[in-house]
Design an enzyme around this catalytic site. Structure first.
Site, PDB file in Angstrom:
ATOM      1  N   PHE A  97      30.982 -32.608   7.198  1.00  0.00           N
ATOM      2  CA  PHE A  97      30.004 -33.583   6.745  1.00  0.00           C
ATOM      3  C   PHE A  97      30.336 -34.868   6.590  1.00  0.00           C
ATOM      4  O   PHE A  97      31.350 -35.282   6.730  1.00  0.00           O
ATOM      5  CB  PHE A  97      29.786 -32.908   5.168  1.00  0.00           C
ATOM      6  CG  PHE A  97      28.587 -33.687   4.536  1.00  0.00           C
ATOM      7  CD1 PHE A  97      27.160 -33.348   5.116  1.00  0.00           C
ATOM      8  CD2 PHE A  97      28.539 -34.281   3.431  1.00  0.00           C
ATOM      9  CE1 PHE A  97      26.158 -33.945   4.414  1.00  0.00           C
ATOM     10  CE2 PHE A  97      27.579 -34.929   3.007  1.00  0.00           C
ATOM     11  CZ  PHE A  97      26.133 -34.825   3.436  1.00  0.00           C
ATOM     12  N   ASP A 168      39.632 -32.257   1.460  1.00  0.00           N
ATOM     13  CA  ASP A 168      38.392 -32.014   1.218  1.00  0.00           C
ATOM     14  C   ASP A 168      38.151 -30.530   0.870  1.00  0.00           C
ATOM     15  O   ASP A 168      37.902 -29.819   1.850  1.00  0.00           O
ATOM     16  CB  ASP A 168      37.719 -32.845   2.237  1.00  0.00           C
ATOM     17  CG  ASP A 168      35.906 -32.906   1.885  1.00  0.00           C
ATOM     18  OD1 ASP A 168      35.710 -32.014   1.007  1.00  0.00           O
ATOM     19  OD2 ASP A 168      35.242 -33.619   2.627  1.00  0.00           O
ATOM     20  N   HIS A 171      33.971 -27.150   0.396  1.00  0.00           N
ATOM     21  CA  HIS A 171      33.646 -25.724   0.651  1.00  0.00           C
ATOM     22  C   HIS A 171      34.688 -24.554   0.261  1.00  0.00           C
ATOM     23  O   HIS A 171      34.249 -23.435   0.360  1.00  0.00           O
ATOM     24  CB  HIS A 171      33.671 -25.318   2.160  1.00  0.00           C
ATOM     25  CG  HIS A 171      32.814 -26.306   3.014  1.00  0.00           C
ATOM     26  ND1 HIS A 171      32.859 -26.064   4.497  1.00  0.00           N
ATOM     27  CD2 HIS A 171      31.924 -27.563   2.780  1.00  0.00           C
ATOM     28  CE1 HIS A 171      31.756 -27.287   4.942  1.00  0.00           C
ATOM     29  NE2 HIS A 171      31.391 -27.886   3.743  1.00  0.00           N
ATOM     30  N   GLN A 194      27.265 -29.680  -5.363  1.00  0.00           N
ATOM     31  CA  GLN A 194      25.737 -29.980  -4.767  1.00  0.00           C
ATOM     32  C   GLN A 194      25.241 -28.682  -4.717  1.00  0.00           C
ATOM     33  O   GLN A 194      26.135 -27.484  -4.616  1.00  0.00           O
ATOM     34  CB  GLN A 194      25.856 -30.619  -3.542  1.00  0.00           C
ATOM     35  CG  GLN A 194      24.771 -30.963  -2.695  1.00  0.00           C
ATOM     36  CD  GLN A 194      24.413 -29.738  -1.620  1.00  0.00           C
ATOM     37  OE1 GLN A 194      25.326 -29.058  -1.503  1.00  0.00           O
ATOM     38  NE2 GLN A 194      23.214 -29.842  -1.112  1.00  0.00           N
ATOM     39  N   LYS A 197      26.535 -25.383  -2.547  1.00  0.00           N
ATOM     40  CA  LYS A 197      28.046 -25.204  -2.848  1.00  0.00           C
ATOM     41  C   LYS A 197      28.118 -23.936  -3.504  1.00  0.00           C
ATOM     42  O   LYS A 197      27.418 -23.769  -4.153  1.00  0.00           O
ATOM     43  CB  LYS A 197      28.898 -26.410  -3.366  1.00  0.00           C
ATOM     44  CG  LYS A 197      28.724 -27.621  -2.468  1.00  0.00           C
ATOM     45  CD  LYS A 197      29.092 -27.637  -0.978  1.00  0.00           C
ATOM     46  CE  LYS A 197      28.668 -28.457   0.080  1.00  0.00           C
ATOM     47  NZ  LYS A 197      28.897 -29.991  -0.080  1.00  0.00           N
ATOM     48  N   ARG A 226      37.412 -49.169 -16.647  1.00  0.00           N
ATOM     49  CA  ARG A 226      37.891 -48.969 -17.996  1.00  0.00           C
ATOM     50  C   ARG A 226      39.194 -48.282 -17.844  1.00  0.00           C
ATOM     51  O   ARG A 226      39.567 -47.209 -17.190  1.00  0.00           O
ATOM     52  CB  ARG A 226      37.108 -48.493 -19.109  1.00  0.00           C
ATOM     53  CG  ARG A 226      35.730 -49.114 -19.192  1.00  0.00           C
ATOM     54  CD  ARG A 226      35.045 -48.499 -20.422  1.00  0.00           C
ATOM     55  NE  ARG A 226      33.943 -49.167 -20.593  1.00  0.00           N
ATOM     56  CZ  ARG A 226      32.629 -48.758 -20.550  1.00  0.00           C
ATOM     57  NH1 ARG A 226      32.525 -47.448 -20.479  1.00  0.00           N
ATOM     58  NH2 ARG A 226      31.604 -49.398 -20.794  1.00  0.00           N
ATOM     59  N   TYR A 233      34.827 -53.244 -23.452  1.00  0.00           N
ATOM     60  CA  TYR A 233      34.118 -54.325 -22.534  1.00  0.00           C
ATOM     61  C   TYR A 233      35.227 -55.005 -21.503  1.00  0.00           C
ATOM     62  O   TYR A 233      35.087 -55.946 -20.980  1.00  0.00           O
ATOM     63  CB  TYR A 233      33.612 -55.429 -23.182  1.00  0.00           C
ATOM     64  CG  TYR A 233      32.640 -56.148 -22.155  1.00  0.00           C
ATOM     65  CD1 TYR A 233      31.457 -55.625 -21.710  1.00  0.00           C
ATOM     66  CD2 TYR A 233      32.700 -57.535 -22.014  1.00  0.00           C
ATOM     67  CE1 TYR A 233      30.587 -56.286 -20.950  1.00  0.00           C
ATOM     68  CE2 TYR A 233      31.794 -58.203 -21.105  1.00  0.00           C
ATOM     69  CZ  TYR A 233      30.871 -57.561 -20.636  1.00  0.00           C
ATOM     70  OH  TYR A 233      29.986 -58.083 -19.842  1.00  0.00           O
ATOM     71  N   ARG A 243      29.873 -40.997 -13.796  1.00  0.00           N
ATOM     72  CA  ARG A 243      30.141 -39.899 -14.726  1.00  0.00           C
ATOM     73  C   ARG A 243      29.001 -38.905 -14.823  1.00  0.00           C
ATOM     74  O   ARG A 243      27.739 -39.346 -14.315  1.00  0.00           O
ATOM     75  CB  ARG A 243      30.168 -40.608 -16.157  1.00  0.00           C
ATOM     76  CG  ARG A 243      31.332 -41.517 -16.328  1.00  0.00           C
ATOM     77  CD  ARG A 243      31.286 -42.198 -18.023  1.00  0.00           C
ATOM     78  NE  ARG A 243      30.194 -42.504 -18.255  1.00  0.00           N
ATOM     79  CZ  ARG A 243      29.698 -43.907 -18.431  1.00  0.00           C
ATOM     80  NH1 ARG A 243      30.645 -44.844 -18.360  1.00  0.00           N
ATOM     81  NH2 ARG A 243      28.556 -44.284 -18.626  1.00  0.00           N
TER      82      ARG A 243
HETATM   83  C1  LIG Z   1      29.083 -31.277   0.660  1.00  0.00           C
HETATM   84  C2  LIG Z   1      30.049 -31.949   1.328  1.00  0.00           C
HETATM   85  C3  LIG Z   1      30.574 -33.090   0.725  1.00  0.00           C
HETATM   86  C4  LIG Z   1      29.799 -34.193  -0.327  1.00  0.00           C
HETATM   87  O1  LIG Z   1      29.565 -33.497  -1.345  1.00  0.00           O
HETATM   88  P1  LIG Z   1      28.125 -34.088  -2.113  1.00  0.00           P
HETATM   89  O2  LIG Z   1      28.424 -33.645  -3.384  1.00  0.00           O
HETATM   90  O3  LIG Z   1      27.097 -33.716  -1.486  1.00  0.00           O
HETATM   91  O4  LIG Z   1      28.350 -35.731  -2.094  1.00  0.00           O
HETATM   92  C5  LIG Z   1      32.011 -33.841   1.230  1.00  0.00           C
HETATM   93  N1  LIG Z   1      32.479 -33.049   2.406  1.00  0.00           N
HETATM   94  C6  LIG Z   1      32.125 -31.675   2.628  1.00  0.00           C
HETATM   95  C7  LIG Z   1      32.933 -31.252   3.695  1.00  0.00           C
HETATM   96  C8  LIG Z   1      30.837 -31.345   2.144  1.00  0.00           C
HETATM   97  O5  LIG Z   1      30.435 -30.017   2.929  1.00  0.00           O
END
Ligand SMILES: *Cc1c(COP(=O)(O)O)cnc(C)c1O
Length: 404
Positions: A97, A168, A171, A194, A197, A226, A233, A243
Site C-alpha cells: 500500500f 509494516d 496485514h 482500518q 484489516k 509532550r 503546554y 490520538r
Molecule cells: C492499510 C495499510 C497501511 C495503512 O493503514 P491505514 O490505517 O489505512 O492508514 C499501511 N501499510 C499497509 C501494508 C497497509 O495495507
C-alpha cells in the site's frame, strides 16, 4: 458438461456472503457505555485506550503498544523515533500500500524500492544488500497479505549495516514467524485498524516495541510532542495530535477477543486452499515455509497463468471469479514506484536529492505480479468453512473448463 458462467447468467459457484466486520451486542453495549459516560477523549479521561494498549502489547508479546489514528501515521511515528534525518534512505518493497513508502517521504526521507521474492511476494533479502548506501537508515519489511518476511535474513543485514527494522504488519495481526508474533521482531511493529484489516475499529493504528526510548518518543509524537512528566503546554518533539478515542479503544478490546480464533480459522482455511489450488493446472499458491507458524491471510494470494485459461487476462479472470461469488480482487495494477506521486516527484520535500529518479526504477518481479500473475482472495472469505474453500477451487475449475 461445461457449466454456464455466472457472468453469463449461470448459477454462482458460491452462494453465500462473508460478513465483515463481525460484531455482536457486546461491541454495541461497550461503545454505548462509553458514550453514556461522556468520557470520550484520550488521554484526559477514561482508561480504555491504555487498557487496549496493554492487551495488544501482551497479545503480541511486546513490552509496549502505542495507539494512533491510523496505520500510516504509525509508520511516521516509528520512522521519526528511529532517528531518520532529512535525505536519509529507507528501503521498502514496491508491492504494498502507498503509505509504506509515502510515510518515508513525509519524514523528508527517500524511499528506495527493493524487489520482491517471486515465491512469497515479500521483499527479497538477497536484493536488499545491493540497495544499501551510506545514507540508508532503515528497512520497512511488509508482511504482505499476512505472510511473514524472511526476518532472520533481514535482521542479519540490519545488524551488519546498523539499520533499524520497522515491520509494516498492517496485514499481519496475530500472524507469526517461528512462533513469534509479527511486529514484535524488529525495532518497531506497525499495524492498521482500518475497516478492511483483520482487527478493526473502522480506523486506527498502533505501534509496538520493546525499546524504552522508542516507546517514549513515539508516545510523545502521538501526543503533540509532550513528554512524560512534562507540562501540558510544553512541547518537545515534532509530533501532532494522533490520538484515538475511548470509543475506538473499547471496540478494539472487544474485537481483540475474537482475533486469535479468527486468525486460526483463516490459517487453517489457507492451508487447505493451498492443497486444493495446487491441483489446478495454471494456479499456484505462494510458497509457505515451515517458519510460517501462523499466517493471517489478510490476503490469500495465488499466481495465475493465463495460458492455462484460454489466455483470459488476469483482470478478466478476476472479474469472472468475483461473478462466481468468490470475494476476490485483481490486486494492484502496478508497483508503487509507478504511482504519479513518485513518477512526478510531487513531494513537499526539499531534502530528496535531484538525482533521485523513480522513472528509471524497475522491479521485474513486482511488475509481473501486478501485470499478469497475482490474484487476491480477501480475508473475510478466509473466515468461511472448509466447504467454502472447496467451492472457491470449484469456481476456478469452472472458469477454466469454460475458457479452454
Ligand atoms: C492499510 C495499510 C497501511 C495503512 O493503514 P491505514 O490505517 O489505512 O492508514 C499501511 N501499510 C499497509 C501494508 C497497509 O495495507
Amino acid at each position: 458438461m461445461i457449466q454456464k458462467l455466472a457472468i453469463n447468467g449461470g448459477e454462482k459457484s458460491v452462494n453465500k456472503s462473508f460478513p465483515w466486520p463481525i460484531h455482536e451486542e457486546t461491541e454495541a453495549d461497550a461503545v454505548a457505555e462509553i458514550v453514556r459516560s461522556g468520557k470520550w477523549g484520550n488521554p484526559d479521561c477514561g482508561d480504555e485506550v491504555e487498557k487496549f494498549e496493554k492487551e495488544f502489547a501482551a497479545f503480541c508479546g511486546s513490552k509496549y503498544a502505542i495507539t494512533c489514528v491510523n496505520g500510516s501515521v504509525s509508520l511516521r511515528l516509528a520512522l521519526i523515533a528511529c532517528g531518520v534525518k532529512p535525505g536519509d534512505e529507507v528501503i521498502v518493497p514496491p508491492y504494498t500500500f502507498i503509505t509504506t513508502a509515502s510515510s518515508v517521504i513525509e519524514c523528508n526521507c527517500v524511499p528506495v524500492f527493493v524487489d520482491i521474492d517471486p515465491e512469497t511476494y515479500n521483499i527479497d533479502p538477497k536484493a536488499i544488500e545491493a540497495a544499501i548506501t551510506v545514507r540508508t537508515k532503515a528497512i520497512i519489511p511488509v508482511h504482505f497479505g499476512g505472510l511473514a518476511c524472511d526476518m532472520d535474513a533481514i535482521l542479519d543485514i540490519a545488524k551488519r549495516y546498523n539499520l533499524r527494522v520497522i515491520e509494516d504488519a498492517a496485514h499481519a495481526h496475530g500472524a507469526e514467524y517461528k512462533g513469534k508474533k509479527l511486529g514484535s521482531i524488529g525495532d518497531v511493529g506497525s499495524f492498521s485498524f482500518q475497516s478492511s484489516k483483520n482487527l478493526t475499529a473502522g480506523e486506527g493504528g498502533v505501534v509496538i516495541t520493546d525499546d524504552d526510548e522508542l516507546y517514549a518518543m513515539m508516545r510523545s509524537l502521538r501526543n503533540v510532542g509532550r513528554i512524560e512528566g512534562g507540562q501540558w503546554y510544553d512541547h518537545y518533539n515534532p509530533g501532532c495530535n494522533y490520538r484515538i478515542t475511548q470509543m475506538q479503544a473499547v471496540l478494539l478490546s472487544c474485537q481483540l477477543k475474537r482475533l486469535a480464533e479468527q486468525t486460526k480459522r483463516r490459517n487453517e482455511n489457507g492451508l487447505y486452499l493451498n492443497t486444493l489450488l495446487a491441483e489446478i493446472d495454471g494456479i499456484m499458491p505462494l510458497k509457505r515455509g515451515e517458519e510460517i507458524t501462523m499466517h493471517s491471510y489478510h490476503i490469500y494470494i495465488f499466481k495465475y497463468d493465463a495460458s492455462k485459461f484460454g489466455d483470459l487476462t488476469k483482470d478478466q479472470f478476476a472479474e469472472l471469479l468475483a461473478a462466481e461469488g468468490v470475494p476476490c480482487f485483481k490486486g494492484y495494477p502496478h508497483p508503487l514506484y509507478k504511482q504519479p506521486l513518485f513518477q512526478n516527484k510531487n513531494f513537499m520535500c526539499y531534502a530528496i536529492p535531484e538525482t533521485v529518479d523513480y522513472t528509471s526504477v524497475n522491479c521485474p518481479v513486482a511488475e509481473q505480479a501486478c501485470a499478469t500473475d497475482a490474484v487476491w482472495i480477501l480475508q473475510h472469505a478466509m473466515l468461511g468453512e472448509p466447504g467454502d474453500m472447496v467451492a472457491f477451487a470449484g469456481a476456478i475449475r469452472k472458469i477454466q473448463e469454460a475458457s479452454i
